[in-house]
Scaffold this motif. Structure first.
Motif, PDB file in Angstrom:
ATOM      1  N   PHE A   1       0.853  -1.189   0.000  1.00 16.23           N
ATOM      2  CA  PHE A   1       0.000   0.000   0.000  1.00 16.23           C
ATOM      3  C   PHE A   1       0.885   1.234   0.000  1.00 16.23           C
ATOM      4  O   PHE A   1       1.672   1.446   0.913  1.00 16.23           O
ATOM      5  N   LEU A   2       0.768   2.043  -1.064  1.00 16.59           N
ATOM      6  CA  LEU A   2       1.541   3.287  -1.147  1.00 16.59           C
ATOM      7  C   LEU A   2       0.573   4.432  -1.379  1.00 16.59           C
ATOM      8  O   LEU A   2       0.133   4.685  -2.496  1.00 16.59           O
ATOM      9  N   ALA A   3       0.237   5.128  -0.301  1.00 14.26           N
ATOM     10  CA  ALA A   3      -0.662   6.274  -0.377  1.00 14.26           C
ATOM     11  C   ALA A   3       0.115   7.504  -0.824  1.00 14.26           C
ATOM     12  O   ALA A   3       1.344   7.475  -0.970  1.00 14.26           O
ATOM     13  N   SER A   4      -0.594   8.595  -1.027  1.00 17.63           N
ATOM     14  CA  SER A   4       0.076   9.866  -1.315  1.00 17.63           C
ATOM     15  C   SER A   4       0.962  10.231  -0.129  1.00 17.63           C
ATOM     16  O   SER A   4       0.504  10.270   1.016  1.00 17.63           O
ATOM     17  N   GLN A   5       2.226  10.477  -0.414  1.00 19.36           N
ATOM     18  CA  GLN A   5       3.209  10.742   0.638  1.00 19.36           C
ATOM     19  C   GLN A   5       3.794  12.139   0.430  1.00 19.36           C
ATOM     20  O   GLN A   5       4.788  12.318  -0.255  1.00 19.36           O
ATOM     21  N   TYR A   6       3.149  13.099   1.072  1.00 19.28           N
ATOM     22  CA  TYR A   6       3.517  14.503   0.879  1.00 19.28           C
ATOM     23  C   TYR A   6       4.753  14.855   1.689  1.00 19.28           C
ATOM     24  O   TYR A   6       5.122  14.161   2.642  1.00 19.28           O
TER      25      TYR A   6
ATOM     26  N   VAL B   1      13.922  10.499   2.782  1.00 20.17           N
ATOM     27  CA  VAL B   1      14.540  11.713   2.241  1.00 20.17           C
ATOM     28  C   VAL B   1      13.873  12.202   0.959  1.00 20.17           C
ATOM     29  O   VAL B   1      14.058  13.350   0.564  1.00 20.17           O
ATOM     30  N   GLU B   2      13.090  11.342   0.303  1.00 22.21           N
ATOM     31  CA  GLU B   2      12.408  11.721  -0.934  1.00 22.21           C
ATOM     32  C   GLU B   2      11.249  10.750  -1.141  1.00 22.21           C
ATOM     33  O   GLU B   2      11.117   9.750  -0.420  1.00 22.21           O
ATOM     34  N   ARG B   3      10.414  11.050  -2.138  1.00 21.26           N
ATOM     35  CA  ARG B   3       9.294  10.157  -2.413  1.00 21.26           C
ATOM     36  C   ARG B   3       9.808   8.741  -2.701  1.00 21.26           C
ATOM     37  O   ARG B   3      10.823   8.569  -3.375  1.00 21.26           O
ATOM     38  N   PRO B   4       9.117   7.714  -2.193  1.00 21.67           N
ATOM     39  CA  PRO B   4       9.607   6.344  -2.373  1.00 21.67           C
ATOM     40  C   PRO B   4       9.869   5.960  -3.820  1.00 21.67           C
ATOM     41  O   PRO B   4      10.869   5.280  -4.111  1.00 21.67           O
TER      42      PRO B   4
ATOM     43  N   TRP C   1       1.153   5.630 -14.134  1.00 24.53           N
ATOM     44  CA  TRP C   1       1.052   6.054 -12.736  1.00 24.53           C
ATOM     45  C   TRP C   1       2.427   6.451 -12.192  1.00 24.53           C
ATOM     46  O   TRP C   1       2.545   7.408 -11.416  1.00 24.53           O
ATOM     47  N   ARG C   2       3.446   5.744 -12.616  1.00 26.49           N
ATOM     48  CA  ARG C   2       4.791   6.090 -12.161  1.00 26.49           C
ATOM     49  C   ARG C   2       5.223   7.432 -12.731  1.00 26.49           C
ATOM     50  O   ARG C   2       5.876   8.234 -12.039  1.00 26.49           O
ATOM     51  N   ASN C   3       4.860   7.710 -13.970  1.00 28.88           N
ATOM     52  CA  ASN C   3       5.253   8.969 -14.595  1.00 28.88           C
ATOM     53  C   ASN C   3       4.573  10.177 -13.973  1.00 28.88           C
ATOM     54  O   ASN C   3       5.075  11.302 -14.096  1.00 28.88           O
ATOM     55  N   VAL C   4       3.412   9.975 -13.328  1.00 25.45           N
ATOM     56  CA  VAL C   4       2.706  11.105 -12.694  1.00 25.45           C
ATOM     57  C   VAL C   4       2.847  11.053 -11.175  1.00 25.45           C
ATOM     58  O   VAL C   4       2.100  11.714 -10.450  1.00 25.45           O
ATOM     59  N   SER C   5       3.814  10.282 -10.683  1.00 21.53           N
ATOM     60  CA  SER C   5       3.939  10.093  -9.231  1.00 21.53           C
ATOM     61  C   SER C   5       4.301  11.385  -8.500  1.00 21.53           C
ATOM     62  O   SER C   5       4.039  11.514  -7.300  1.00 21.53           O
ATOM     63  N   ALA C   6       4.877  12.349  -9.201  1.00 25.12           N
ATOM     64  CA  ALA C   6       5.143  13.643  -8.550  1.00 25.12           C
ATOM     65  C   ALA C   6       3.827  14.339  -8.202  1.00 25.12           C
ATOM     66  O   ALA C   6       3.767  15.108  -7.229  1.00 25.12           O
ATOM     67  N   TYR C   7       2.780  14.075  -8.975  1.00 19.99           N
ATOM     68  CA  TYR C   7       1.468  14.678  -8.719  1.00 19.99           C
ATOM     69  C   TYR C   7       0.644  13.846  -7.726  1.00 19.99           C
ATOM     70  O   TYR C   7      -0.110  14.404  -6.926  1.00 19.99           O
ATOM     71  N   SER C   8       0.805  12.525  -7.777  1.00 22.87           N
ATOM     72  CA  SER C   8       0.106  11.678  -6.805  1.00 22.87           C
ATOM     73  C   SER C   8       0.851  11.634  -5.478  1.00 22.87           C
ATOM     74  O   SER C   8       0.342  11.087  -4.499  1.00 22.87           O
ATOM     75  N   ALA C   9       2.046  12.212  -5.444  1.00 24.01           N
ATOM     76  CA  ALA C   9       2.887  12.275  -4.236  1.00 24.01           C
ATOM     77  C   ALA C   9       3.275  10.883  -3.753  1.00 24.01           C
ATOM     78  O   ALA C   9       3.318  10.603  -2.562  1.00 24.01           O
ATOM     79  N   GLN C  10       3.581  10.029  -4.687  1.00 23.57           N
ATOM     80  CA  GLN C  10       4.062   8.696  -4.324  1.00 23.57           C
ATOM     81  C   GLN C  10       5.563   8.564  -4.607  1.00 23.57           C
ATOM     82  O   GLN C  10       6.141   7.558  -4.318  1.00 23.57           O
TER      83      GLN C  10
END
Length: 553
Positions: A276-281, A347-350, A544-553
Motif C-alpha cells: 500500500f503506497l498512499a500519497s506521501q507529501y 529523504v524523498e518520495r519512495p 502512474w509512475r510517470n505522474v507520481s510527482a502529482y500523486s505524491a508517491q
C-alpha cells in the motif's frame, strides 16, 4: 509489560476482565494461567535482556514458546509524544510475558462522500487501547530457549496492516508461522504508534519532534531485534521483514529509508502482501499542515506560542477524539495520517529512491490480491472515473486526470473503474515498482482465491487469524504459506522443505515477467500455476509512475 497492566482471560470469542482479581490477589496469576492450560510456572523459559527479564509461556499443543508484551521502547508519553522512540526503562525482577499488550489507539477509515483529503467499522477489541503501546511479541520453536551468540534461526519480523490507523500484535499468532516453517524460524510481531499519534506532521513537528514517529518505532524495533534476538535463539544476520497492507507499505518505507542506505543493515530480505503506497507529501506540504492545524485548533492550542508543546500536554481522550473524527471525515476509504517525506528518515518520495535502485534489503517476495481496491471504494458511488481520480489525488491537474481516466474509460462501470484506479495506483503498481527495483532477486505472486479482496489472504498463513482461512484447504495453505517461509529461511520461495508442496518452480519476476498464481478450480481443488504479467497493466503502471510527482508517491 508490568504486572499491574490489565490482563484478560479468553473465553470462547469474548474475554472477561480479570484486572480487579489480579490487583487484589496477584498470587492468583499462576493458578489461573495453569487452569487455562498455559505453562506459567517457574520452569517456563526466562530471557534476560539486561534491561529486563521476561518469562514466557509454552504452548504444548503447537510446541512453541511465546513472550508477549516485551517493551522495546519507552512509553511515548508526555514529551515523548511525536518524538523518536527512546530506550525502554530498566525493570527489576522477572516480568511475566503471558498476556497480549495494550494496542495503540485506533481510528476508522474515511466515510465522507466529497472530502479529498459504508466506513469499515473497527471490530470489537480484546485488549485495551493506550499510548503506552510500544511492545512486541516473540515466538520461538520448542519449550527451551537457547541463546545463540552466533548463528541461530532465521527471524521473521511482521508489521501489521490497518492503514496506519488500526491493527495490533494481538491479532496475529506468530506460532502459526513457526509451525508452517517446520520449526525453522523465530517470529516477531511488533506494534507502532498509529494515526494522529504516529503520523502527525508539519513544520512544528519537524522542529520540535519527529514526523513519521510510527515508522521510527518500527525501525527501533528492528534495532531491538538486532540487539536481542540472539537471546531467543535467532540470528540477527538472517532477518526478513514482512508486512501486509499498510504493513507492506511500511516495508517500502524501510527499503528506501536513508536513501536506501541504512547502516548497519537491519534485514536481508523483504516480503510484501498487498503493498500500500498512499500519497506521501512532504512533511510541511499543504495537507499535512492542514491536519496539524486541525489538531492544534481541536486542542485549543491556536493561541499558544509553542503549539507542539501545548498539543503534547493535551488530554489523551481529546487527542483520540480528534484522531477518530479527522480520519472518519476523510473521503470514503481514504486515510489522513500516513507517512510523509520528512527529509531525514524518508529523504524523498519512495518512487524516486526505488527508481535509483537504492535499496535496503537484498531479496523481495511480493504478493498481491486480485481485487485490491474494492474495499476502499464506495460500491454505490456515482462519481465518474475522472471525478474519482480528482478526488483521491487532489494535486492532479487536468492533464493528469484526463490521462489516467482514459486508461480506464472502457473497463466496466464507473464503480469497476474506480475499483481498478484505487487497486492499481495504490497497491498493484507500487508492487511492480518494487519488483523492478530488486530485479533478478525478486519474485511475484498473486492470491486469486475468489473473491480475491484485499486482506482475505492473511488467514492462509496466520491460520488462527480472525475467522481462519477463506480457503481452508491444507494442500493450498502449505503451498501458499511455505513460499513465504522458504523466502525467510532460504532467501528464495523456490525451495521445497515440506512434503505436499504443490507449488511449481518459481522464476524471478524479471525472468519473462513470470508470476505465481494461487487459486482453486471450480470444483474447489487447489490450482497453483505460473502466468505472465499483463502487459496492458504494466503500461498503466508506467503511466502512474510517470505522474507520481502529482500523486505524491
Amino acid at each position: 509489560m508490568s504486572c499491574d497492566q490489565p490482563v484478560t482471560e479468553e473465553v470462547g470469542s469474548s474475554r472477561t476482565p480479570l484486572t480487579k482479581v489480579y490487583s487484589v490477589f496477584p498470587q492468583f496469576h499462576t493458578l489461573i494461567f495453569l487452569a487455562l492450560g498455559v505453562l506459567a510456572t517457574a520452569n517456563a523459559p526466562i530471557v534476560d535482556l539486561g534491561y529486563a527479564q521476561y518469562q514466557g509461556s509454552v504452548d504444548t499443543a503447537t510446541n512453541t514458546t511465546s513472550f508477549l508484551g516485551i517493551r522495546y521502547a519507552a512509553p511515548p508519553l508526555g514529551n515523548l509524544r511525536w518524538a523518536a522512540p527512546q530506550p525502554p526503562p530498566i525493570m527489576s525482577g522477572v516480568q511475566p510475558a503471558l498476556t497480549q499488550p495494550n494496542e495503540c489507539y485506533q481510528a476508522p477509515l474515511g466515510n465522507a462522500s466529497t472530502n479529498p483529503f459504508e466506513s469499515i467499522s473497527l471490530s470489537k477489541r480484546t485488549v485495551s487501547q493506550s499510548e503506552d503501546c510500544l511492545f512486541l511479541n516473540v515466538y520461538t520453536p520448542g519449550s527451551v530457549v537457547v541463546a545463540t551468540p552466533s548463528g541461530g534461526l532465521p527471524v521473521v519480523v511482521y508489521i501489521h496492516g490497518g492503514g496506519y490507523i488500526s491493527g495490533a500484535a494481538s491479532l496475529y499468532n506468530g506460532a502459526d508461522l513457526i509451525v508452517e516453517s517446520n520449526y525453522g524460524v523465530i517470529t516477531v510481531v511488533l506494534q507502532y504508534r498509529l494515526g494522529l499519534f504516529g503520523f502527525l506532521a508539519g513544520e512544528a513537528v519537524k522542529e520540535g519532534g519527529t514526523p513519521n514517529a510510527g515508522l521510527l518505532d518500527q525501525n527501533y524495533a528492528f534495532q531491538w531485534v538486532q540487539a536481542y534476538i540472539s537471546h531467543f535463539g535467532g540470528d540477527p544476520a538472517k532477518v526478513t521483514i514482512w508486512g501486509q497492507s499498510a504493513g507492506a507499505g511500511s516495508v517500502i518505507q524501510h527499503v528506501v529509508a536513508h536513501g536506501g542506505n541504512t547502516q548497519p543493515p537491519l534485514f536481508r530480505a523483504v516480503m510484501t502482501s498487498s503493498t500500500f503506497l498512499a500519497s506521501q507529501y512532504n512533511y510541511n506540504d499543504r495537507i499535512p499542515e492542514i491536519l496539524y492545524s486541525m489538531v492544534v485548533n481541536g486542542t485549543n492550542c491556536g493561541s499558544s506560542s509553542d503549539s507542539l508543546s501545548c498539543v503534547r500536554a493535551a488530554d489523551v481522550n481529546t487527542l483520540q477524539t480528534l484522531n477518530s473524527n479527522i480520519n472518519l471525515d476523510g473521503f470514503y476509504g481514504m486515510l489522513t495520517f500516513v507517512p510523509v517525506v520528512d527529509g531525514t528518515f524518508i529523504v524523498e518520495r519512495p518512487t524516486v529512491t526505488l527508481s535509483k535502485g537504492r535499496l535496503n534489503g537484498n531479496y523481495l517476495l511480493a504478493v498481491v490480491n486480485t481485487h485490491e481496491g474494492n474495499i476502499l471504494v464506495d460500491q454505490s458511488t456515482t462519481l465518474d472515473v475522472a471525478d474519482f481520480i480528482r478526488t483521491i489525488y487532489p494535486n492532479f491537474g487536468p492533464a493528469q486526470i484526463t490521462g489516467a481516466a482514459m486508461m480506464y474509460q472502457n473497463m466496466g462501470s464507473n464503480v469497476d473503474q474506480a475499483n481498478l484506479v484505487m487497486g492499481e495506483s495504490m497497491f498493484v503498481c507500487p508492487t511492480y515498482y518494487m519488483l523492478d527495483a530488486f530485479g533478478e532477486q525478486s519474485w511475484k505472486g498473486e492470491f486469486a482465491i475468489p473473491p480475491g479482496l484485499h486482506g482475505v489472504d492473511v488467514g492462509e498463513y496466520f491460520t488462527s487469524y480472525s475467522d481462519g482461512p477463506v480457503y481452508d484447504n491444507s494442500q493450498f495453505i502449505t503451498s501458499f504459506s511455505n513460499s513465504f517461509m522458504a523466502m525467510a529461511m532460504f532467501e528464495t520461495p523456490d525451495h521445497r522443505y515440506a512434503s505436499g508442496d504443490i507449488t511449481p518452480s518459481w522464476k524471478t519476476w524479471q525472468h519473462g515477467f513470470t508470476e505465481m498464481i494461487f487459486n482453486k478450480t471450480s470444483e474447489g481443488v487447489p490450482r497453483v500455476y505460473t502466468s505472465k504479467t499483463d502487459m496492458d497493466l504494466l503500461e498503466r503502471c508506467t503511466y502512474w509512475r510517470n505522474v507520481s510527482a502529482y500523486s505524491a508517491q
